[in-house]
Design a protein around this motif. Structure first.
Motif, PDB file in Angstrom:
ATOM      1  N   LEU A 169       2.617   9.052  -5.835  1.00  0.00           N
ATOM      2  CA  LEU A 169       3.223  10.587  -5.702  1.00  0.00           C
ATOM      3  C   LEU A 169       4.281  10.925  -6.627  1.00  0.00           C
ATOM      4  CD1 LEU A 169       3.009  11.045  -1.891  1.00  0.00           C
ATOM      5  CD2 LEU A 169       2.016  12.490  -3.668  1.00  0.00           C
ATOM      6  N   VAL A 170       5.216  10.201  -6.749  1.00  0.00           N
ATOM      7  CA  VAL A 170       6.669  10.427  -7.342  1.00  0.00           C
ATOM      8  C   VAL A 170       6.321  10.265  -8.964  1.00  0.00           C
ATOM      9  CG1 VAL A 170       9.033   9.878  -7.802  1.00  0.00           C
ATOM     10  CG2 VAL A 170       7.912   9.794  -5.222  1.00  0.00           C
ATOM     11  N   LEU A 216       0.881  -1.114   0.182  1.00  0.00           N
ATOM     12  CA  LEU A 216       0.040  -0.028   0.016  1.00  0.00           C
ATOM     13  C   LEU A 216       0.798   1.170   0.053  1.00  0.00           C
ATOM     14  CD1 LEU A 216      -3.127  -0.687   2.398  1.00  0.00           C
ATOM     15  CD2 LEU A 216      -3.197  -0.386  -0.126  1.00  0.00           C
ATOM     16  N   PHE A 217       1.671   1.291   1.101  1.00  0.00           N
ATOM     17  CA  PHE A 217       2.491   2.523   0.903  1.00  0.00           C
ATOM     18  C   PHE A 217       3.470   2.661   0.003  1.00  0.00           C
ATOM     19  CE2 PHE A 217       2.545   4.441   5.348  1.00  0.00           C
ATOM     20  CZ  PHE A 217       1.331   3.841   5.630  1.00  0.00           C
ATOM     21  N   THR A 218       3.973   1.386  -0.640  1.00  0.00           N
ATOM     22  CA  THR A 218       4.728   1.755  -2.007  1.00  0.00           C
ATOM     23  C   THR A 218       4.203   2.242  -3.097  1.00  0.00           C
ATOM     24  OG1 THR A 218       5.753  -0.427  -1.024  1.00  0.00           O
ATOM     25  CG2 THR A 218       6.701   0.570  -3.191  1.00  0.00           C
ATOM     26  N   SER A 219       2.755   1.754  -3.218  1.00  0.00           N
ATOM     27  CA  SER A 219       1.903   2.255  -4.246  1.00  0.00           C
ATOM     28  C   SER A 219       1.794   3.915  -4.082  1.00  0.00           C
ATOM     29  CB  SER A 219       0.714   1.581  -4.094  1.00  0.00           C
ATOM     30  OG  SER A 219       0.734  -0.031  -4.460  1.00  0.00           O
ATOM     31  N   SER A 263      -4.246   6.112 -11.125  1.00  0.00           N
ATOM     32  CA  SER A 263      -2.806   5.461 -10.971  1.00  0.00           C
ATOM     33  C   SER A 263      -2.568   4.799  -9.977  1.00  0.00           C
ATOM     34  CB  SER A 263      -1.937   6.939 -10.803  1.00  0.00           C
ATOM     35  OG  SER A 263      -2.439   7.962 -11.891  1.00  0.00           O
ATOM     36  N   PHE A 264      -3.104   4.999  -8.758  1.00  0.00           N
ATOM     37  CA  PHE A 264      -2.931   4.267  -7.554  1.00  0.00           C
ATOM     38  C   PHE A 264      -3.186   2.794  -7.849  1.00  0.00           C
ATOM     39  CE2 PHE A 264      -4.599   2.145  -3.742  1.00  0.00           C
ATOM     40  CZ  PHE A 264      -3.575   2.518  -2.965  1.00  0.00           C
ATOM     41  N   LEU A 265      -4.358   2.635  -8.588  1.00  0.00           N
ATOM     42  CA  LEU A 265      -4.799   1.151  -8.602  1.00  0.00           C
ATOM     43  C   LEU A 265      -3.531   0.401  -9.810  1.00  0.00           C
ATOM     44  CD1 LEU A 265      -6.965  -0.763  -7.954  1.00  0.00           C
ATOM     45  CD2 LEU A 265      -8.188  -0.328  -9.737  1.00  0.00           C
ATOM     46  N   PHE A 266      -3.187   1.223 -10.796  1.00  0.00           N
ATOM     47  CA  PHE A 266      -2.325   0.619 -11.738  1.00  0.00           C
ATOM     48  C   PHE A 266      -1.003   0.555 -11.014  1.00  0.00           C
ATOM     49  CE2 PHE A 266       1.231   1.723 -14.449  1.00  0.00           C
ATOM     50  CZ  PHE A 266       0.742   1.181 -15.602  1.00  0.00           C
TER      51      PHE A 266
END
Lengths: 426, 296
Positions: free
Chosen positions: B68-69, B60-63, B84-87
């Motif tokens: 963000l980046v 989760l955190f990595t995603s 993007s998060f789901l991707f």
């Protein structure tokens, strides 16, 4: 003739000495090239016999060379030999941890090896979980472990802690649990290393007893490796003696142990310093004269120690002393000679000092010497030799000892027993 | 009598067959495999407060960070109708599985030299048990993805492009192939590091580099357009496209999010590559296990 369950043919194992480095890579490439071009491995020809104390020319040594033996079903074979004789290598090959360089071992039964107890114990898991894991590592199926679970737990004596993580166990409890799992293995051939018998004295006895049950009562085929001659004597039916990677002797237990002990002794009976120095004093040689050959001395016979010292000139107060150590390196006897008692080392030359201990009453076992050469005037320690000239005391002439060698270290001669009968009961 | 005495159960010898696999023996030790899996799973987060929650926290955190980046700051477009998060979560979940399989198996011999030096069992049990334990971990992390997937697809309009269909049935095959590649590579590396340690240094940072070449946080289409524009050298484009891990991750995104590069010819390509890697790994591993204890 009973049938042969295991047969070793020309087993050899070669090791490379030194570090793994770029020359290893080049040797690997040469080896690979010879293999590709269909020639024999060139490095198999250059190995040397594995004698730890001599420096050889080759980078390759033979840890085992042409070992042949057969084991019959139900037999308990002892494998004995000095450190570095190849026992562990043979065990590793038998337990398929490593493969031989040449030769092969054929077997009709499943081999389980106990080179260490508690292999694969995980500290975070409970005792019960570890019984399953360790048992499976040793080759049991889950079902087999389930059948023996209660037996294992009660043998270990850790019932109370069985659902506690093993990391909370004392080291003794861990060993008990591990041995309990190992002892309940039921393979056709069991390979046991003596180091297994660890833990406190009580548990050691239990462990040796269980090994005896396994080999005797249950008629299992066992290969037993040990330095402990008493254990070999009580467990084995036949022994082989390894020496520098070769099969030096094969035969009955008594003969094998005798061969091994003589082999062990023959080298170290004499200490000789061949120094050509003429400026400094030193101990030239130390010799133990025993009653029998090969450094074996009979209880209650005179033991003679000959010490030769070289003196470069006048020493003010030369003193030579020696100690007899038992196998735990505990000094039992201390003998000393001073210049004031008998004159020596007053001018340049070699002096021979002979000490005789009348009717020595050391217990059976192995002994060594510490020898000191010093100048009492200048307080300079000229020469200090530790743990040299091993010899063995035996007792076959008189009655047996009837006590363990560890309970007393030296028997004094001047006690007198008198037995009187005080009353007749009619 | 003579014929009977020649009836040996097995022989210990230096000779090696090319592919000396004793499946019967491996089957006999299946209990051990499951016990190793149990050990790996049970002991991973013992004496931690969050426990199995760590399984969720990491992806989760990595995603979030990746989103963000790469998407918010670097403006990488993940396509219309795809959050993007789901991707990123999709890519990371699959990538993590591969990474854990590879890293977990790549030090099999060194990590277990204690056990391997004392007892015999088919050594291949060890890496297989690592892959199976990672499969369980992957299953849990996939659950996270599924939760977010359901949320985005059915409760929001952000994931308009995604449409779950029968293609989801390819999922088990993709997981299997990914595990096979990780296992194969891991076995090759673990065998080679027994004698020459150089490779073990390569693994730690090589895996990091590989992630950037595996289309984890960007779509493969982006690389293709960049190559066409000429802003990325052609060779790196080819490397990324024919990286089997890229193909699997793209395929996973195709069957779930409806974006990505997926075709049957590519699927066949991945199947062939992973089978070859696995077989090569198995052969080298088997060759090593007989004598590694002398060189490790």
């Amino acid at each position: 003739m009973s049938d042969i369950i295991l047969k070793a043919e020309n087993i050899s194992k070669q090791y490379r000495l030194g570090l793994v480095s770029s020359s290893t890579l080049s040797h690997d490439l040469i080896r690979w090239w010879h293999k590709v071009s269909g020639k024999d491995d060139p490095f198999l020809k250059i190995g040397e016999t594995n004698d730890r104390s001599t420096v050889g020319n080759s980078d390759y040594v033979w840890a085992l060379q042409d070992i042949n033996f057969e084991v019959k079903r139900g037999e308990v074979l002892g494998i004995i030999g000095k450190n570095g004789a190849g026992k562990s290598t043979l065990l590793k090959i038998l337990s398929r941890v490593t493969s031989p360089t040449t030769g092969e071992i054929k077997t009709k039964g499943r081999i389980a090896s106990l080179l260490e107890v508690g292999t694969g114990f995980h500290p975070e898991m409970t005792g019960r979980e570890n019984i399953y894991l360790n048992g499976a590592i040793l080759g049991m199926t889950k079902k087999e472990i389930q059948q023996r679970e209660d037996e294992i737990i009660s043998f270990s004596g850790c019932q109370r802690y069985i659902d506690t993580p093993v990391k909370r166990y004392s080291s003794g409890m861990r060993v008990r649990l591990a041995f309990a799992v190992a002892a309940h293995l039921e393979p056709d051939i069991l390979v046991i290393d003596e180091v297994l018998a660890v833990g406190d004295a009580e548990f050691q006895k239990k462990a040796i007893g269980k090994m005896q049950d396994i080999s005797r009562g249950e008629g299992r085929t066992v290969l037993f490796v040990s330095h402990n001659m008493a254990a070999v004597k009580s467990l084995c039916t036949r022994v082989i003696v390894l020496k520098n990677g070769k099969n030096a002797f094969e035969g009955t237990v008594g003969e094998g142990i005798e061969y091994y002990l003589n082999e062990e002794k023959s080298r170290s009976l004499v200490y000789i310093n061949n120094s050509k120095s003429i400026n400094k004093p030193f101990v030239k040689s130390v010799k133990v004269i025993t009653s029998e050959s090969n450094g074996i001395h009979q209880f209650n016979e005179d033991l003679k120690i000959e010490i030769e010292v070289f003196s470069a000139g006048l020493l003010e107060q030369p003193a030579v002393s020696y100690q007899i150590l038992n196998r735990d390196n505990l000094p039992l006897i201390h003998e000393l000679i001073l210049n004031s008692e008998q004159e020596f080392a007053q001018s340049k030359g070699i002096y021979k000092l002979i000490s005789t201990i009348k009717n020595i009453k050391l217990y059976q076992g192995d002994y060594k010497l510490n020898v000191f050469f010093a100048d009492n005037f200048t307080k300079i320690n000229i020469n200090r030799l530790t743990e040299i000239c091993s010899f063995e005391i035996i007792n076959t002439s008189k009655r047996p000892y009837y006590w363990d060698s560890d309970t007393a270290v030296y028997k004094e001669d001047d006690t007198i027993w008198k037995v009187l009968k005080l009353n007749d009961f009619r | 009598m003579i014929t009977k005495s020649e009836n040996w159960l097995y022989t210990i010898s230096p000779k090696q067959k090319f592919l000396d696999l004793n499946f019967k023996e491996i089957w006999r030790y299946k209990d051990l495999m499951f016990l190793f899996v149990k050990r790996n799973v049970v002991t991973l987060y013992k004496q931690t407060i969050l426990g199995p929650l760590w399984y969720f926290i990491q992806p989760l955190f990595t995603s979030v960070i990746f989103t963000l980046v790469f998407n918010n700051i670097a403006n990488i477009s993940t396509g219309d109708g795809i959050p993007s998060f789901l991707f990123n979560l999709a890519g990371i979940t699959f990538w993590n599985y591969f990474k854990e399989c590879l890293v977990g198996t790549s030090d099999t011999f060194r990590k277990n030299q204690n056990i391997f030096g004392k007892v015999y069992f088919p050594r291949v049990i060890m890496p297989i048990s690592v892959v199976v334990s990672n499969l369980i971990k992957f299953g849990i992390q996939l659950l996270v993805f599924v939760c977010f997937y359901i949320y985005f697809v059915f409760f929001t309009t952000k994931a308009s492009h995604a449409s779950p269909s029968l293609e989801l049935l390819f999922l088990p095959l993709l997981v299997f192939l990914m595990g096979l590649i990780g296992l194969g590579l891991g076995m090759i590396i673990s065998s080679m590091t027994t004698k020459y340690r150089d490779l073990s240094y390569l693994v730690t940072f090589g895996v990091q580099l590989l992630m950037y070449a595996s289309a984890v946080m960007y779509p493969l289409d982006l690389i293709k357009t960049k190559v066409a524009e000429g802003s990325i050298p052609k060779i790196s484009g080819v490397l990324i496209e024919y990286n089997p891990i890229t193909t699997i991750i793209e395929a996973f995104r195709f069957i779930t999010l409806g974006v990505g590069d997926f075709s049957f010819s590519k699927l066949i390509y991945v199947i062939v590559v992973s089978l070859v890697l696995f077989l090569v790994g198995l052969i080298i591993f088997n060759k090593t296990e007989k004598s590694f204890i002398d060189t490790v």
